[in-house]
Write a protein that holds these residues in place. Structure first.
Motif, PDB file in Angstrom:
ATOM      1  N   ALA A  62       0.975  -1.023   0.569  1.00  0.00           N
ATOM      2  CA  ALA A  62       0.647   0.611   0.338  1.00  0.00           C
ATOM      3  C   ALA A  62       0.656   1.412   0.389  1.00  0.00           C
ATOM      4  O   ALA A  62       0.159   2.556  -1.230  1.00  0.00           O
ATOM      5  CB  ALA A  62      -0.596   0.021   1.219  1.00  0.00           C
ATOM      6  N   LEU A  63       1.905   0.926   0.612  1.00  0.00           N
ATOM      7  CA  LEU A  63       2.581   1.912   0.594  1.00  0.00           C
ATOM      8  C   LEU A  63       3.380   2.188  -0.719  1.00  0.00           C
ATOM      9  O   LEU A  63       3.590   3.688  -1.158  1.00  0.00           O
ATOM     10  CB  LEU A  63       3.981   2.195   1.371  1.00  0.00           C
ATOM     11  CG  LEU A  63       4.746   3.293   2.382  1.00  0.00           C
ATOM     12  CD1 LEU A  63       3.380   4.506   3.122  1.00  0.00           C
ATOM     13  CD2 LEU A  63       5.722   2.852   2.948  1.00  0.00           C
ATOM     14  N   THR A  64       3.807   1.622  -1.523  1.00  0.00           N
ATOM     15  CA  THR A  64       4.140   1.455  -2.624  1.00  0.00           C
ATOM     16  C   THR A  64       2.940   2.505  -4.057  1.00  0.00           C
ATOM     17  O   THR A  64       3.697   3.312  -4.691  1.00  0.00           O
ATOM     18  CB  THR A  64       4.720  -0.259  -3.569  1.00  0.00           C
ATOM     19  OG1 THR A  64       5.562  -0.336  -2.781  1.00  0.00           O
ATOM     20  CG2 THR A  64       5.400   0.484  -4.474  1.00  0.00           C
ATOM     21  N   VAL A  65       1.914   1.815  -3.363  1.00  0.00           N
ATOM     22  CA  VAL A  65       0.639   2.463  -4.587  1.00  0.00           C
ATOM     23  C   VAL A  65       0.638   4.306  -3.750  1.00  0.00           C
ATOM     24  O   VAL A  65       0.929   5.165  -5.338  1.00  0.00           O
ATOM     25  CB  VAL A  65      -0.395   1.901  -3.796  1.00  0.00           C
ATOM     26  CG1 VAL A  65      -1.891   2.340  -4.433  1.00  0.00           C
ATOM     27  CG2 VAL A  65      -0.160   0.503  -4.876  1.00  0.00           C
ATOM     28  N   LEU A  66       0.691   4.312  -3.166  1.00  0.00           N
ATOM     29  CA  LEU A  66       1.034   5.863  -2.186  1.00  0.00           C
ATOM     30  C   LEU A  66       1.633   6.372  -2.917  1.00  0.00           C
ATOM     31  O   LEU A  66       2.092   7.343  -3.700  1.00  0.00           O
ATOM     32  CB  LEU A  66       1.255   5.976  -0.824  1.00  0.00           C
ATOM     33  CG  LEU A  66       0.990   7.156  -0.268  1.00  0.00           C
ATOM     34  CD1 LEU A  66      -0.286   7.951  -0.576  1.00  0.00           C
ATOM     35  CD2 LEU A  66       1.647   7.754   1.237  1.00  0.00           C
ATOM     36  N   TRP A  67       3.400   6.410  -2.789  1.00  0.00           N
ATOM     37  CA  TRP A  67       4.467   6.803  -2.885  1.00  0.00           C
ATOM     38  C   TRP A  67       4.215   6.687  -4.798  1.00  0.00           C
ATOM     39  O   TRP A  67       4.189   7.483  -5.358  1.00  0.00           O
ATOM     40  CB  TRP A  67       5.730   6.138  -2.809  1.00  0.00           C
ATOM     41  CG  TRP A  67       6.230   6.852  -1.435  1.00  0.00           C
ATOM     42  CD1 TRP A  67       6.301   6.290  -0.503  1.00  0.00           C
ATOM     43  CD2 TRP A  67       7.173   7.674  -1.695  1.00  0.00           C
ATOM     44  NE1 TRP A  67       7.385   6.720   0.442  1.00  0.00           N
ATOM     45  CE2 TRP A  67       7.041   7.807   0.083  1.00  0.00           C
ATOM     46  CE3 TRP A  67       6.954   8.919  -2.144  1.00  0.00           C
ATOM     47  CZ2 TRP A  67       7.481   9.133   0.993  1.00  0.00           C
ATOM     48  CZ3 TRP A  67       7.245  10.681  -1.225  1.00  0.00           C
ATOM     49  CH2 TRP A  67       7.671  10.551  -0.291  1.00  0.00           C
ATOM     50  N   ALA A  68       3.727   5.977  -5.605  1.00  0.00           N
ATOM     51  CA  ALA A  68       3.516   5.706  -6.974  1.00  0.00           C
ATOM     52  C   ALA A  68       2.419   7.080  -7.120  1.00  0.00           C
ATOM     53  O   ALA A  68       2.566   7.822  -8.401  1.00  0.00           O
ATOM     54  CB  ALA A  68       2.994   4.529  -7.881  1.00  0.00           C
ATOM     55  N   ALA A  69       1.355   6.979  -6.766  1.00  0.00           N
ATOM     56  CA  ALA A  69       0.089   7.639  -6.684  1.00  0.00           C
ATOM     57  C   ALA A  69       0.346   9.576  -6.704  1.00  0.00           C
ATOM     58  O   ALA A  69       0.077  10.182  -7.765  1.00  0.00           O
ATOM     59  CB  ALA A  69      -0.740   7.345  -6.151  1.00  0.00           C
ATOM     60  N   LEU A  70       1.077   9.590  -5.538  1.00  0.00           N
ATOM     61  CA  LEU A  70       1.723  11.137  -5.456  1.00  0.00           C
ATOM     62  C   LEU A  70       2.185  11.672  -6.270  1.00  0.00           C
ATOM     63  O   LEU A  70       2.590  13.131  -7.001  1.00  0.00           O
ATOM     64  CB  LEU A  70       2.506  10.256  -3.523  1.00  0.00           C
ATOM     65  CG  LEU A  70       2.999  12.418  -3.189  1.00  0.00           C
ATOM     66  CD1 LEU A  70       1.535  12.894  -2.994  1.00  0.00           C
ATOM     67  CD2 LEU A  70       4.036  12.068  -2.037  1.00  0.00           C
TER      68      LEU A  70
END
Length: 147
Positions: A65-73
């Motif tokens: 989920a943290l990887t998804v957050l960074w990609a989206a940010l």
């Protein structure tokens, strides 16, 4: 190829800055997002594996989920810089300043969140995180975590 790309860059300072920032953010976002594809290891999971020597099972979903957050940010900031290029009345410099603050807050804040959510794991620190990232990008360690 580099020369061809350089010719395509805008000449005005604001647009030039926005083009570079959008490109850098898209590349960085892609670096995170590509690791989420089937068969890949999410980038933050990889970093965590290099920190602990393995990926603790209870951190798998969290690090994904943290990887998804960074990609989206990062994709969001690329889009904001793209809006500057499209003529929106935004400042590339202001967006860059907001990005530095937001990314810094997420990076630092995540350490507090992880320590609060997973107190049974040894406390993470900025130093350990930087060490894990360096190890994960070390060609000699590319195929596995250190013992």
């Amino acid at each position: 190829m580099v020369l061809a790309c350089a010719v395509l860059l805008p000449r005005e300072r604001e647009a030039f800055q926005a083009a570079l920032a959008a490109t850098a953010n898209l590349f960085a976002s892609w670096q995170f997002a590509a690791t989420l594809l089937p068969g890949g290891e999410p980038l933050i999971s990889r970093y965590t594996r290099f920190d602990y020597g393995h990926l603790p099972p209870d951190l798998g979903a969290y690090t994904r989920a943290l990887t998804v957050l960074w990609a989206a940010l990062l994709a969001g900031f690329a889009a904001a810089q793209g809006a500057v290029l499209a003529g929106a009345h935004l400042s590339a410099s202001a967006i860059l300043a907001a990005e530095i603050l937001a990314c810094g807050a997420v990076f630092l804040g995540e350490h507090f969140v992880r320590n609060a959510r997973f107190p049974h794991h040894r406390p993470i620190s900025l130093r350990r995180t930087v060490r894990a990232v360096r190890l994960a990008h070390n060609p000699a360690a590319r195929d596995g975590a250190p013992g």
